[in-house]
Design an enzyme around this catalytic site. Sequence first.
Site, PDB file in Angstrom:
ATOM      1  N   LYS A 113      13.231  10.374 -18.603  1.00  0.00           N
ATOM      2  CA  LYS A 113      13.092   9.070 -17.949  1.00  0.00           C
ATOM      3  C   LYS A 113      11.791   8.983 -17.154  1.00  0.00           C
ATOM      4  O   LYS A 113      11.095   7.966 -17.194  1.00  0.00           O
ATOM      5  CB  LYS A 113      14.292   8.797 -17.042  1.00  0.00           C
ATOM      6  CG  LYS A 113      14.267   7.395 -16.438  1.00  0.00           C
ATOM      7  CD  LYS A 113      15.591   6.969 -15.852  1.00  0.00           C
ATOM      8  CE  LYS A 113      15.967   7.730 -14.619  1.00  0.00           C
ATOM      9  NZ  LYS A 113      17.036   7.052 -13.846  1.00  0.00           N
ATOM     10  N   SER A 114      11.458  10.045 -16.424  1.00  0.00           N
ATOM     11  CA  SER A 114      10.235  10.028 -15.612  1.00  0.00           C
ATOM     12  C   SER A 114       8.999   9.812 -16.473  1.00  0.00           C
ATOM     13  O   SER A 114       8.110   9.011 -16.138  1.00  0.00           O
ATOM     14  CB  SER A 114      10.104  11.342 -14.829  1.00  0.00           C
ATOM     15  OG  SER A 114      11.164  11.509 -13.933  1.00  0.00           O
ATOM     16  N   ARG A 168       6.340   6.384 -16.850  1.00  0.00           N
ATOM     17  CA  ARG A 168       4.901   6.572 -16.663  1.00  0.00           C
ATOM     18  C   ARG A 168       4.121   6.259 -17.935  1.00  0.00           C
ATOM     19  O   ARG A 168       2.992   5.745 -17.863  1.00  0.00           O
ATOM     20  CB  ARG A 168       4.636   8.004 -16.175  1.00  0.00           C
ATOM     21  CG  ARG A 168       5.096   8.232 -14.729  1.00  0.00           C
ATOM     22  CD  ARG A 168       5.290   9.718 -14.426  1.00  0.00           C
ATOM     23  NE  ARG A 168       5.570   9.983 -13.006  1.00  0.00           N
ATOM     24  CZ  ARG A 168       6.758   9.859 -12.437  1.00  0.00           C
ATOM     25  NH1 ARG A 168       7.798   9.433 -13.160  1.00  0.00           N
ATOM     26  NH2 ARG A 168       6.931  10.125 -11.160  1.00  0.00           N
ATOM     27  N   GLY A 222      14.886   2.958  -8.943  1.00  0.00           N
ATOM     28  CA  GLY A 222      13.981   3.231  -7.836  1.00  0.00           C
ATOM     29  C   GLY A 222      12.641   3.726  -8.319  1.00  0.00           C
ATOM     30  O   GLY A 222      11.588   3.372  -7.763  1.00  0.00           O
ATOM     31  N   SER A 243       8.468  13.682  -2.289  1.00  0.00           N
ATOM     32  CA  SER A 243       8.864  12.533  -3.106  1.00  0.00           C
ATOM     33  C   SER A 243       7.820  12.294  -4.181  1.00  0.00           C
ATOM     34  O   SER A 243       6.693  11.874  -3.888  1.00  0.00           O
ATOM     35  CB  SER A 243       9.024  11.272  -2.248  1.00  0.00           C
ATOM     36  OG  SER A 243       9.223  10.141  -3.074  1.00  0.00           O
ATOM     37  N   GLN A 253       8.040   9.954  -6.300  1.00  0.00           N
ATOM     38  CA  GLN A 253       7.852   8.504  -6.393  1.00  0.00           C
ATOM     39  C   GLN A 253       6.764   8.027  -5.453  1.00  0.00           C
ATOM     40  O   GLN A 253       5.901   7.231  -5.839  1.00  0.00           O
ATOM     41  CB  GLN A 253       9.171   7.792  -6.085  1.00  0.00           C
ATOM     42  CG  GLN A 253      10.266   8.007  -7.117  1.00  0.00           C
ATOM     43  CD  GLN A 253      11.559   7.305  -6.726  1.00  0.00           C
ATOM     44  OE1 GLN A 253      11.635   6.636  -5.700  1.00  0.00           O
ATOM     45  NE2 GLN A 253      12.586   7.464  -7.545  1.00  0.00           N
ATOM     46  N   ASP A 277      17.647  15.423  -8.426  1.00  0.00           N
ATOM     47  CA  ASP A 277      18.621  14.591  -9.126  1.00  0.00           C
ATOM     48  C   ASP A 277      19.798  15.385  -9.680  1.00  0.00           C
ATOM     49  O   ASP A 277      20.785  14.789 -10.124  1.00  0.00           O
ATOM     50  CB  ASP A 277      17.950  13.837 -10.269  1.00  0.00           C
ATOM     51  CG  ASP A 277      17.045  12.717  -9.780  1.00  0.00           C
ATOM     52  OD1 ASP A 277      17.347  12.138  -8.714  1.00  0.00           O
ATOM     53  OD2 ASP A 277      16.048  12.425 -10.450  1.00  0.00           O
ATOM     54  N   LYS A 306      19.331   8.033  -2.279  1.00  0.00           N
ATOM     55  CA  LYS A 306      19.175   7.800  -3.712  1.00  0.00           C
ATOM     56  C   LYS A 306      19.948   6.523  -4.089  1.00  0.00           C
ATOM     57  O   LYS A 306      20.211   5.680  -3.244  1.00  0.00           O
ATOM     58  CB  LYS A 306      19.670   9.031  -4.485  1.00  0.00           C
ATOM     59  CG  LYS A 306      18.697  10.211  -4.432  1.00  0.00           C
ATOM     60  CD  LYS A 306      17.484   9.934  -5.275  1.00  0.00           C
ATOM     61  CE  LYS A 306      16.580  11.123  -5.440  1.00  0.00           C
ATOM     62  NZ  LYS A 306      15.444  10.841  -6.349  1.00  0.00           N
ATOM     63  N   ARG A 322      24.320  10.393  -2.137  1.00  0.00           N
ATOM     64  CA  ARG A 322      24.921  11.287  -3.139  1.00  0.00           C
ATOM     65  C   ARG A 322      25.692  12.443  -2.503  1.00  0.00           C
ATOM     66  O   ARG A 322      26.646  12.952  -3.104  1.00  0.00           O
ATOM     67  CB  ARG A 322      23.851  11.804  -4.104  1.00  0.00           C
ATOM     68  CG  ARG A 322      23.413  10.733  -5.088  1.00  0.00           C
ATOM     69  CD  ARG A 322      22.345  11.189  -6.049  1.00  0.00           C
ATOM     70  NE  ARG A 322      22.166  10.165  -7.089  1.00  0.00           N
ATOM     71  CZ  ARG A 322      21.120  10.119  -7.916  1.00  0.00           C
ATOM     72  NH1 ARG A 322      20.157  11.026  -7.815  1.00  0.00           N
ATOM     73  NH2 ARG A 322      21.035   9.176  -8.833  1.00  0.00           N
TER      74      ARG A 322
END
Length: 448
Positions: free
Chosen positions: A28-29, A33, A101, A174, A176, A327, A354, A358
């Site tokens: 997914k990451s 990108r 996010g 982070s 992100q 995650d 998150k 979580r």
Amino acid sequence: MSGHGDPVPMMARKGGALTGEAHVPGDKSISHRSLILGAMAVGETRITGLLEGQDVLDTAKAMRAFGAEVTRDDDGTWHVHGVGTGGFAEPEDVIDCGNSGTGVRLIMGAMATTPITVTFTGDASLRSRPMARVTDPLALFGCRSVGRAGGRLPMTLVGAAEPLPVRYTVPVPSAQVKSAVLLAGLNAPGQTVVIEAEATRDHTERMLAGFGAEITTEVTDEGRVITLTGRPELKPQTITVPRDPSSAAFPVCAALITEGSDVLVPNIGLNPTRAGLFETLIEMGADLTYENPREEGGEPVADLRARYSPDMKGVEVPPARAASMIDEYPILSVVAANAEGPTVMCGVKELRVKESDRIAAMADGLRACGVQVEDGPDWWIVHGRGMGGVKGGATCATHLDHRIAMSFLCLGLSTREPVGVDDGGPIATSFPIFEGLMRDLGAEIERG
């Protein structure tokens, strides 16, 4: 309520062994990108293996709204015709990032140094999550933002007309935030510098270099110092997305706690900034092996084999490893519940903000299933009951969080009584084939 429709109650129960190959979706990451950098390049980027979950599809839709041409062939190949650095057009409508996010924060960074005005929103979960951690450093470039109380979506950003280069120390680990600042730095003059005390996943740095940006990383007394030279002409790429280690975590961990299981997960990305879970599982005594190690597209890859591991022990996970597996703590806690003794997880306050809190979500559900859990602001301890020792029998709240839903469904494969979740709908945001894949391996998972 799910952010993508009516709630989808689901239940998992103990059955036979899990066997076969688990072809999990693309990372997914890297998928996010690939689309964003493809849209910022000049020319056509070709992507195969893209994760086609709702989160990534929302990012593809956003790139179209910014003026890039994004298409998909029938064979699953994606084509992105980019508009160049600083070439984003102003969208005609609100950008809805759904549950993602990663998507919203990276897109905010990518547009922050272009003089356009963009309003962002998302589902109920995303609208509850703080955005100041990204908008604060973007303000240093000259980007203005206004949103709901607490820095929450919906939020409007006005990109900087005359952006300034930035030197920014990331206050908490982070990827992100780091990535948002680097993407903003692409259209700022001079050099943008990001400093992180603890290494986080480095997909953005690797991919920026692949697209032709001038970027360097140096380890100093301050930490990892990443320097990006602004206003490059990014060159389009051909990208093969490796399979997502965060998605692989679910069939892998389910196999470790389900008697007689032997599951192979091919072509998994093993970037060292993402592989902390597998390192931890091996320390716990998991029968986990890497086969056919290789490199694809600048990322280390291997086939991962997981076998039932009845003698796993609790461990203390080093806080420095948290960023490489942030995650994966929910599914790790499921394995920990089936191990002998306590598993201690510290330095994990990021889990509190998150898609859900979580720590609280997993602690509540595990307790309802008969597992002792202690927790604090940035730590938690799961007291394992040994293989087969978890009672189950609860319906656990997912709080619109896909990883919470999948974790409790994996738990139900090993408990004495079935385990349910109130809403499995959000699973589609990251792992749309989870249900079918797990059933094909032999898992007894059902809806209703």
